[in-house]
Design a protein around this motif. Structure first.
Motif, PDB file in Angstrom:
ATOM      1  N   ARG A  20      56.154  14.461  62.383  1.00 57.09           N
ATOM      2  CA  ARG A  20      56.410  13.395  61.383  1.00 57.09           C
ATOM      3  C   ARG A  20      55.369  12.602  61.330  1.00 57.09           C
ATOM      4  O   ARG A  20      54.724  11.972  60.637  1.00 57.09           O
ATOM      5  CB  ARG A  20      57.718  12.801  61.712  1.00 57.09           C
ATOM      6  CG  ARG A  20      57.968  11.593  60.809  1.00 57.09           C
ATOM      7  CD  ARG A  20      59.101  10.857  60.955  1.00 57.09           C
ATOM      8  NE  ARG A  20      58.894  10.002  62.412  1.00 57.09           N
ATOM      9  CZ  ARG A  20      59.850   9.847  63.362  1.00 57.09           C
ATOM     10  NH1 ARG A  20      61.001  10.293  62.914  1.00 57.09           N
ATOM     11  NH2 ARG A  20      59.560   9.260  64.559  1.00 57.09           N
ATOM     12  N   GLU A  24      53.696  13.461  57.962  1.00 49.32           N
ATOM     13  CA  GLU A  24      54.893  13.076  57.220  1.00 49.32           C
ATOM     14  C   GLU A  24      54.334  13.066  55.508  1.00 49.32           C
ATOM     15  O   GLU A  24      55.224  13.498  54.689  1.00 49.32           O
ATOM     16  CB  GLU A  24      55.593  11.938  57.632  1.00 49.32           C
ATOM     17  CG  GLU A  24      56.906  11.469  56.785  1.00 49.32           C
ATOM     18  CD  GLU A  24      57.757  10.321  56.920  1.00 49.32           C
ATOM     19  OE1 GLU A  24      58.889  10.271  56.993  1.00 49.32           O
ATOM     20  OE2 GLU A  24      57.058   9.570  57.655  1.00 49.32           O
ATOM     21  N   GLU A  28      57.251  18.618  53.988  1.00 46.10           N
ATOM     22  CA  GLU A  28      57.800  19.489  54.914  1.00 46.10           C
ATOM     23  C   GLU A  28      56.620  20.594  55.320  1.00 46.10           C
ATOM     24  O   GLU A  28      56.692  20.890  56.437  1.00 46.10           O
ATOM     25  CB  GLU A  28      58.874  20.075  54.342  1.00 46.10           C
ATOM     26  CG  GLU A  28      60.137  18.999  54.410  1.00 46.10           C
ATOM     27  CD  GLU A  28      61.459  19.737  54.353  1.00 46.10           C
ATOM     28  OE1 GLU A  28      61.590  21.153  54.034  1.00 46.10           O
ATOM     29  OE2 GLU A  28      62.497  19.053  54.004  1.00 46.10           O
ATOM     30  N   LEU A  32      55.419  21.279  58.913  1.00 49.38           N
ATOM     31  CA  LEU A  32      55.409  22.691  59.635  1.00 49.38           C
ATOM     32  C   LEU A  32      54.104  23.178  60.074  1.00 49.38           C
ATOM     33  O   LEU A  32      53.969  23.667  61.106  1.00 49.38           O
ATOM     34  CB  LEU A  32      55.952  23.796  58.647  1.00 49.38           C
ATOM     35  CG  LEU A  32      57.554  23.915  58.551  1.00 49.38           C
ATOM     36  CD1 LEU A  32      57.902  24.533  57.345  1.00 49.38           C
ATOM     37  CD2 LEU A  32      57.915  24.285  59.822  1.00 49.38           C
ATOM     38  N   ARG A  81      66.166  16.192  59.589  1.00 51.18           N
ATOM     39  CA  ARG A  81      64.928  16.899  58.795  1.00 51.18           C
ATOM     40  C   ARG A  81      63.713  17.404  59.817  1.00 51.18           C
ATOM     41  O   ARG A  81      63.430  18.670  59.498  1.00 51.18           O
ATOM     42  CB  ARG A  81      64.386  16.292  57.631  1.00 51.18           C
ATOM     43  CG  ARG A  81      63.542  16.960  56.865  1.00 51.18           C
ATOM     44  CD  ARG A  81      62.924  16.321  55.595  1.00 51.18           C
ATOM     45  NE  ARG A  81      61.787  15.166  55.985  1.00 51.18           N
ATOM     46  CZ  ARG A  81      60.919  14.872  55.233  1.00 51.18           C
ATOM     47  NH1 ARG A  81      60.992  15.250  53.876  1.00 51.18           N
ATOM     48  NH2 ARG A  81      60.176  13.761  55.604  1.00 51.18           N
ATOM     49  N   GLU A  82      63.404  16.631  60.529  1.00 55.52           N
ATOM     50  CA  GLU A  82      62.194  16.993  61.346  1.00 55.52           C
ATOM     51  C   GLU A  82      62.382  17.985  62.444  1.00 55.52           C
ATOM     52  O   GLU A  82      61.607  18.607  62.899  1.00 55.52           O
ATOM     53  CB  GLU A  82      61.387  15.683  61.772  1.00 55.52           C
ATOM     54  CG  GLU A  82      60.479  14.910  60.840  1.00 55.52           C
ATOM     55  CD  GLU A  82      61.482  14.051  60.122  1.00 55.52           C
ATOM     56  OE1 GLU A  82      62.185  13.467  60.483  1.00 55.52           O
ATOM     57  OE2 GLU A  82      61.088  13.650  59.049  1.00 55.52           O
ATOM     58  N   LEU A  85      62.763  21.275  61.123  1.00 52.73           N
ATOM     59  CA  LEU A  85      61.345  21.835  60.932  1.00 52.73           C
ATOM     60  C   LEU A  85      60.574  22.382  62.310  1.00 52.73           C
ATOM     61  O   LEU A  85      60.047  23.277  62.472  1.00 52.73           O
ATOM     62  CB  LEU A  85      60.461  20.817  60.309  1.00 52.73           C
ATOM     63  CG  LEU A  85      61.023  20.442  58.945  1.00 52.73           C
ATOM     64  CD1 LEU A  85      60.026  19.204  58.226  1.00 52.73           C
ATOM     65  CD2 LEU A  85      60.599  21.723  57.721  1.00 52.73           C
TER      66      LEU A  85
END
Length: 141
Positions: A20, A24, A28, A32, A81-82, A85
């Motif tokens: 992130r 960020e 995404e 990644l 979310r992170e 990932l």
């Protein structure tokens, strides 16, 4: 599939925070790709990463680590979310141009064809990615 590393929950959260903090703004896929670079550094066993064996060692490597760890944003709690990932990156999911990259940086303009004697593998949004030669770092390939 190459690229898998062992990681506990704490290490996944560390990697999520790094992803992130570094990318960020690139969404995404950009995050990644930062995860790809991190995982590659853990498995590389070459160049600047011969003694790196864990996610924590990779993130806090000094010298040669990530500038994000010097910023307050890195130290905020990882979000779901992170974390998702980061798990994908640790499981070995790779994306070009970061699939075999050990370095990335945000240039002021175009990506130079080489950076610290490493060749450009490509650009994704704001970051340029650089790969070692296969004979220098076979574990990454």
């Amino acid at each position: 599939m190459a690229g898998k590393v062992r990681a506990n929950t704490k290490e996944i959260r560390l990697l999520a925070r790094l992803m992130r903090a570094e990318a960020e703004e690139d969404g995404e896929m950009g995050m990644l790709m930062v995860g790809n670079v991190g995982v590659n550094r853990v498995i590389a066993e070459c160049l600047d990463f011969e003694d790196i064996r864990t996610i924590k060692e990779m993130i806090f490597q000094s010298p040669g680590g990530f500038e994000a760890v010097q910023q307050p944003y890195f130290y905020q709690r990882a979000r779901d979310r992170e974390i998702r990932l980061a798990r994908r990156a640790v499981r070995g999911e790779r994306h070009d141009p970061a699939s075999y990259a050990l370095w990335f940086y945000r240039p002021p303009a175009e990506c130079p064809p080489q950076w610290f004697n490493q060749r450009l593998s490509g650009r994704y949004k704001s970051h340029c990615f650089y790969v070692p030669r296969p004979q220098e770092c076979p574990a990454v390939y």
